[in-house]
Design an enzyme around this catalytic site. Sequence first.
Site, short mmCIF file in Angstrom:
data_model
loop_
_atom_site.label_atom_id
_atom_site.label_comp_id
_atom_site.label_asym_id
_atom_site.label_seq_id
_atom_site.Cartn_x
_atom_site.Cartn_y
_atom_site.Cartn_z
CG ASP A 32 -1.85 1.14 1.34
OD1 ASP A 32 -1.67 2.13 0.60
OD2 ASP A 32 -2.78 1.06 2.16
CG ASP A 56 -5.99 10.80 -7.77
OD1 ASP A 56 -5.34 11.42 -6.91
OD2 ASP A 56 -6.65 11.36 -8.66
N GLY A 145 -4.24 1.12 -14.54
CA GLY A 145 -5.59 0.84 -14.06
C GLY A 145 -6.62 1.18 -15.12
#
Length: 202
Positions: A32, A56, A145
């Site tokens: 993370d 984001d 992504g």
Amino acid sequence: MVFVGPKYNAVMWQAELEIGIRDRELSLVIGDITKIPADAIGNAANSRLAGGGGVDGAIHRAGGPAIMQELVQIRARIGQCLAGDAVATSAGKLPAQWVIHTVGPVYGDGRRGEPAALRSCYERCLELSDELGARTLTLPAISTGVYGYPMDLAAKVAVGAVASKLSGDETRVKRVTFVLFDDTAFRVFAAATLDIMPTLAS
């Protein structure tokens, strides 16, 4: 120097790969990005600098409203951030001093400037790190992504751009860490990193 091994930490990462480039380090971890300490954190932002999903969204949630407050001021000055460029803010509650918000390209067919724009994202993150005085930088897999950049192609661009910067004389950054979100991404970036090692040694 190369380290490939089972460094395990339940909170931050599950595996790590490190290579030495001159007196600097390029590393990969699974984890993370909002929990791994660094001087600066790279954020995969959108051109409106308005927050979003994925990395984001996670950065804004973890960092708190101070980051967006600064982005509002930046938007008032520049309007938007183009693909391949970046801006910096403080990091709010994140374990860092700065967040470098860079806008990756939306992938089409790879013939519309996507590789150059993606490479520029990583180069700008390192350039802004130097301007800020950051010596450690964490980076996500930008554009892989919802922007649809194929992971294998993105990894080659990302690793190549960062390794090139670290092997030169123009940066003072000492450690860059790619923080990957799962084992698949880690393996793809690791393969790209190991592929580039003979070039760095020559």
